[in-house]
Scaffold this active site. Structure first.
Site, mmCIF file in Angstrom:
data_model
loop_
_atom_site.group_PDB
_atom_site.id
_atom_site.type_symbol
_atom_site.label_atom_id
_atom_site.label_comp_id
_atom_site.label_asym_id
_atom_site.label_seq_id
_atom_site.Cartn_x
_atom_site.Cartn_y
_atom_site.Cartn_z
ATOM 1 N N CYS A 20 -75.658 -7.438 41.813
ATOM 2 C CA CYS A 20 -77.096 -7.733 41.732
ATOM 3 C C CYS A 20 -77.792 -6.868 40.668
ATOM 4 O O CYS A 20 -78.003 -5.669 40.870
ATOM 5 C CB CYS A 20 -77.780 -7.562 43.087
ATOM 6 N N CYS B 123 -83.789 -12.166 37.221
ATOM 7 C CA CYS B 123 -82.465 -12.203 37.841
ATOM 8 C C CYS B 123 -81.492 -11.562 36.857
ATOM 9 O O CYS B 123 -81.346 -12.055 35.734
ATOM 10 C CB CYS B 123 -82.073 -13.643 38.154
HETATM 11 O O1 PYC Z 1 -78.610 -10.214 39.733
HETATM 12 O O2 PYC Z 1 -80.744 -9.776 39.917
HETATM 13 C C1 PYC Z 1 -79.739 -10.368 40.264
HETATM 14 C C2 PYC Z 1 -79.841 -11.343 41.372
HETATM 15 C C3 PYC Z 1 -80.933 -11.609 42.132
HETATM 16 C C4 PYC Z 1 -80.551 -12.599 43.046
HETATM 17 C C5 PYC Z 1 -79.240 -12.900 42.809
HETATM 18 N N1 PYC Z 1 -78.821 -12.123 41.781
#
Ligand code: PYC
Length: 328
Positions: A244, A94
């Site tokens: 993300c 993550c």
């Molecule tokens: O930042 O990789 C990320 C992530 C995955 C799910 C929520 N954030």
């Protein structure tokens, strides 16, 4: 602690990275101790999954939270081992969570600005803690697995997208019915959930039949200083408030595969809240795996900021009917 038993209390530190929360669980749970992080994840999944729900789901948490068990590292030089989890299960990696863990470790006085690493179930991730809550992570190798895959989306029809690994499996598409804005979040959630169902019904997977559990939509950025904007649906149907980290890594792999971004060239990914992750990549060394047919393996670096939002003790009162979380 045996199965289905909860500790009385757990110490946690909450943070957010570009708007997306991370809950670090410091101690009080049964760290499976030895073995690879992937084996320890399986142990937690098979024997202590009730704890994940108790920590993260309502009434103590919410669908948006990502949890991070801090466990003994595998590599003695790593600052910690981390097993990420959410309202639906466990995550290999993550990106926003790694930035949150780094700032949490600094908050606890366990690390100082400089170079560090942490171990995850999908590999060791190096990171640099900069002054002022800023962190650069050097992610596990990312790559595009399949190109221009057609999927029949229930209620929508066929759309095309790429499948890429960025530490989690992503389906990335530029096809979306409404603009990528916060006011359209409900429609975007329904649409990306339908894409996920379309992928599952057609048995379209990542490598080794892995479920594709993250859907990423892209559009031009709202701020011309940025490179792209995204909306990412996470496995438990919450959308990522941040750009993300693993999704930006998957995107960089697709850009590298298409020759649209060169090694070292900066990329600014804008999330649905308008917050930014700065990314770039270098080509992975040959020993990190051969080039798959749909593009090279790359090492993404992602930079973002996290802030501590709370430091508290979770209490699991045996008399509380919802001590295990509300029913699904
Ligand atoms: O930042 O990789 C990320 C992530 C995955 C799910 C929520 N954030």
């Amino acid at each position: 602690m045996s199965e289905a038993r909860l500790p009385g209390q757990l110490k946690i530190v909450d943070s957010h990275t570009a708007g997306e929360p991370t809950r670090c669980v410091l101690d009080g749970f049964s760290d499976p101790g030895a073995g690879s992080l992937a084996e320890r994840l399986e142990h937690l999944r098979s024997r202590h999954d009730h704890l994940r729900r108790a920590i993260l789901c309502e009434p103590r948490g919410s669908d948006v939270l990502v949890g991070a068990y801090l466990v003994q590292p595998v590599n003695p030089t790593s600052a910690t081992g981390v097993i990420f989890f959410n309202n639906a299960g466990y995550l290999g990696m993550c990106g926003h969570g790694t930035i949150g863990v780094a700032v949490t470790l600094a908050h606890m006085g366990r690390i100082q600005p400089g170079e560090h690493a942490l171990d995850t179930p999908v590999g060791t991730v190096a990171f640099e803690l900069h002054p002022g809550n800023r962190v650069t992570i050097r992610n596990v190798p990312a790559y595009r697995y399949r190109t221009a895959v057609a999927v029949d989306v229930p209620g929508v029809g066929p759309i095309a997208g790429d499948i890429a690994w960025g530490g989690n499996w992503f389906f990335l598409s530029e096809a979306h019915p409404v603009p990528l804005t916060l006011e359209h979040r409900d429609q975007l959630t329904d649409y990306t959930w339908a894409i996920r169902q379309g992928l599952a019904s057609a048995n379209i997977t990542g490598a080794n039949s892995a479920e594709i559990d993250h859907i990423e939509l892209s559009s031009p950025p709202h701020d011309p200083a940025n490179s792209s904007r995204n909306f990412v649906l996470c496995p438990g149907k919450a959308y990522d408030r941040s750009p993300c980290g693993t999704g930006t890594s998957a995107k960089l792999a697709c850009l590298a595969a298409d020759g649209k971004l060169q090694p070292g060239q900066p990329w600014r990914e804008e999330g649905i809240l308008g917050t930014i992750f700065e990314g770039s990549f270098e080509l992975a060394a040959p020993e990190q795996g051969h080039n798959p047919p749909h593009g090279p393996k790359i090492i993404p670096t992602i930079t973002g900021s996290a802030y501590i939002t709370g430091e508290s003790t979770l209490i699991f009162d045996p008399a509380d009917p919802f001590r295990m979380g509300v029913p699904e």
